[in-house]
Design a protein around this motif. Structure first.
Motif, short mmCIF file in Angstrom:
data_model
loop_
_atom_site.label_atom_id
_atom_site.label_comp_id
_atom_site.label_asym_id
_atom_site.label_seq_id
_atom_site.Cartn_x
_atom_site.Cartn_y
_atom_site.Cartn_z
N LEU A 33 0.84 -1.17 0.00
CA LEU A 33 0.00 0.00 0.00
C LEU A 33 0.90 1.24 0.00
O LEU A 33 2.11 1.13 0.12
N PRO A 34 0.30 2.43 -0.07
CA PRO A 34 1.10 3.66 -0.17
C PRO A 34 2.22 3.76 0.87
O PRO A 34 2.19 3.10 1.90
N TRP A 35 3.15 4.69 0.58
CA TRP A 35 4.42 4.75 1.32
C TRP A 35 4.25 4.75 2.82
O TRP A 35 5.03 4.12 3.54
N ALA A 36 3.21 5.42 3.33
CA ALA A 36 3.06 5.54 4.78
C ALA A 36 2.85 4.18 5.43
O ALA A 36 3.19 3.98 6.59
N LEU A 37 2.28 3.26 4.67
CA LEU A 37 1.98 1.96 5.25
C LEU A 37 2.95 0.89 4.77
O LEU A 37 2.79 -0.28 5.07
N SER A 38 3.94 1.31 4.03
CA SER A 38 4.89 0.32 3.50
C SER A 38 5.41 -0.57 4.61
O SER A 38 5.70 -0.12 5.70
N PHE A 39 5.52 -1.83 4.28
CA PHE A 39 6.00 -2.86 5.19
C PHE A 39 5.04 -3.13 6.34
O PHE A 39 5.28 -3.99 7.15
N GLN A 40 3.96 -2.39 6.43
CA GLN A 40 2.98 -2.63 7.48
C GLN A 40 1.86 -3.53 6.96
O GLN A 40 1.34 -4.36 7.67
N ARG A 41 1.46 -3.31 5.73
CA ARG A 41 0.36 -4.09 5.15
C ARG A 41 0.79 -4.67 3.81
O ARG A 41 1.49 -4.02 3.05
N TYR A 42 0.36 -5.88 3.56
CA TYR A 42 0.55 -6.40 2.21
C TYR A 42 -0.65 -7.24 1.84
O TYR A 42 -1.40 -7.69 2.70
N MET A 43 -0.83 -7.40 0.54
CA MET A 43 -1.95 -8.20 0.06
C MET A 43 -1.43 -9.24 -0.90
O MET A 43 -0.43 -9.01 -1.58
N PHE A 44 -2.07 -10.37 -0.93
CA PHE A 44 -1.72 -11.32 -1.97
C PHE A 44 -2.93 -12.15 -2.34
O PHE A 44 -3.89 -12.27 -1.60
N ASN A 45 -2.85 -12.67 -3.52
CA ASN A 45 -3.82 -13.67 -3.95
C ASN A 45 -3.19 -14.42 -5.10
O ASN A 45 -2.48 -13.83 -5.92
N ALA A 46 -3.43 -15.73 -5.11
CA ALA A 46 -2.80 -16.53 -6.15
C ALA A 46 -3.55 -16.36 -7.46
O ALA A 46 -2.95 -16.18 -8.51
N ASN A 47 -4.86 -16.39 -7.40
CA ASN A 47 -5.60 -16.33 -8.65
C ASN A 47 -6.95 -15.63 -8.47
O ASN A 47 -7.93 -15.95 -9.10
N LYS A 48 -6.99 -14.77 -7.48
CA LYS A 48 -8.13 -13.87 -7.25
C LYS A 48 -9.37 -14.51 -6.63
O LYS A 48 -10.38 -13.87 -6.48
N LYS A 49 -9.34 -15.79 -6.31
CA LYS A 49 -10.52 -16.39 -5.67
C LYS A 49 -10.44 -16.22 -4.16
O LYS A 49 -11.44 -16.27 -3.46
N ILE A 50 -9.22 -16.08 -3.68
CA ILE A 50 -8.99 -15.86 -2.26
C ILE A 50 -8.13 -14.61 -2.12
O ILE A 50 -7.01 -14.57 -2.65
N LEU A 51 -8.67 -13.60 -1.47
CA LEU A 51 -7.94 -12.35 -1.31
C LEU A 51 -7.46 -12.23 0.13
O LEU A 51 -8.23 -12.44 1.05
N VAL A 52 -6.20 -11.91 0.28
CA VAL A 52 -5.66 -11.81 1.63
C VAL A 52 -5.04 -10.44 1.83
O VAL A 52 -4.28 -9.96 0.99
N GLU A 53 -5.41 -9.83 2.95
CA GLU A 53 -4.84 -8.54 3.30
C GLU A 53 -4.26 -8.68 4.70
O GLU A 53 -4.98 -8.96 5.65
N MET A 54 -2.97 -8.53 4.78
CA MET A 54 -2.28 -8.76 6.05
C MET A 54 -1.77 -7.44 6.61
O MET A 54 -1.12 -6.68 5.90
N ASP A 55 -2.11 -7.16 7.86
CA ASP A 55 -1.65 -5.95 8.52
C ASP A 55 -0.57 -6.33 9.52
O ASP A 55 -0.88 -6.89 10.58
N LYS A 56 0.65 -6.04 9.19
CA LYS A 56 1.76 -6.46 10.05
C LYS A 56 1.76 -5.71 11.37
O LYS A 56 2.29 -6.21 12.37
N SER A 57 1.17 -4.52 11.40
CA SER A 57 1.20 -3.76 12.65
C SER A 57 0.30 -4.39 13.71
O SER A 57 0.52 -4.22 14.90
N THR A 58 -0.72 -5.13 13.27
CA THR A 58 -1.61 -5.78 14.25
C THR A 58 -1.44 -7.29 14.26
O THR A 58 -1.88 -7.96 15.18
N GLY A 59 -0.84 -7.81 13.21
CA GLY A 59 -0.68 -9.26 13.11
C GLY A 59 -1.96 -9.96 12.67
O GLY A 59 -2.09 -11.17 12.80
#
Ligand SMILES: CCCCCCC/C=C/C(=O)SCCNC(=O)CCNC(=O)[C@H](O)C(C)(C)COP(=O)(O)OP(=O)(O)OC[C@H]1O[C@@H](n2cnc3c(N)ncnc32)[C@H](O)[C@@H]1OP(=O)(O)O
Length: 194
Positions: free
Chosen positions: A24-50
């Motif tokens: 996500l934008p610079w302010a949240l860099s390394f705090q949040r990331y998202m991934f999905n292998a093929n768009k059927k499962i969307l994952v949004e991970m917030d590293k600041s909260t775990g």
């Protein structure tokens, strides 16, 4: 748990789809990331909260077919490997269906090899969820029959949207499907294992 849910609301539905490990934008860099292998499962991970928010995104009814089940297992593996991830909220990106359960077309007129592969994927999905080291919460935001109900049961906590129209339960015998023995004994008769 309330804190986790507040977090889920904050992480909310703002996810951008179709990205693999996008930051996500610079302010949240390394705090949040998202991934999905093929768009059927969307994952949004917030590293600041775990806390990771995992959304099933397979319209129109989030059917659990081979592809989605495989993607689910891969996503769980990635989260388990992330040492910052402590909790997982499993929900749906759709407005009124958590998941319609197993895709019965995966069992209809298919080769024995395909059916075997499909049920292996079902079992893998359940093992990943039930055996997870993460604190798991099912945020059931719509209909949740069959495997949807069993996915919710495999989580540590369940919260369902307050809407009388939504139902949840084990209806598979009406379709001539019997829940597998490993699932019935572990989830529905846990006393056998205590
Ligand atoms: C964790 C371990 C798991 C172990 C599993 C153990 C056994 C579990 C078995 C099962 O899960 S069996 C499946 C149980 N599920 C159902 O019976 C769901 C039936 N569906 C519904 O009740 C409704 O679809 C809904 C979820 C309430 C949504 O209703 P809505 O009006 O929004 O959509 P529909 O028009 O009904 O459906 C759209 C589209 O999807 C097809 N469909 C729905 N469910 C399934 C399904 N389970 N498998 C295959 N296809 C399904 C439905 O036929 C429609 O198709 P089209 O007509 O558009 O082609």
């Amino acid at each position: 748990m309330a804190a986790l849910l507040k977090q889920s609301a904050r992480l909310g539905l703002s996810g951008r789809h179709g990205q693999v490990f996008c930051r996500l934008p610079w302010a949240l860099s390394f705090q949040r990331y998202m991934f999905n292998a093929n768009k059927k499962i969307l994952v949004e991970m917030d590293k600041s909260t775990g806390v990771a928010l995992m959304k099933m995104a397979n319209p129109p009814v989030n059917l659990l077919n081979l592809e989605t089940l495989t993607e689910f297992a891969i996503s769980m593996e990635k989260l388990e490997l992330d040492k910052d991830c402590k909790g997982l909220i499993l929900t749906s990106s759709l407005s009124k269906v958590f998941t319609a359960g197993l895709d019965i077309m995966e069992m209809c007129g298919k080769s024995p090899e395909h059916v075997t592969e499909f049920w292996r994927a079902v079992q893998e999905m359940w093992l990943k969820l039930y055996g997870s080291n993460l604190v798991t919460i099912a945020a059931i935001n719509g209909f949740s029959p069959g495997a949807g109900c069993l996915m919710a049961l495999a989580c540590d906590y369940r919260i369902m949207a307050d809407n009388v129209k939504y139902s949840i339960g084990l209806n598979e015998t009406q379709l001539g499907i019997v829940a597998p023995f490993w699932l019935v004994t572990r989830e529905l008769r846990p006393s056998l294992f205590s």
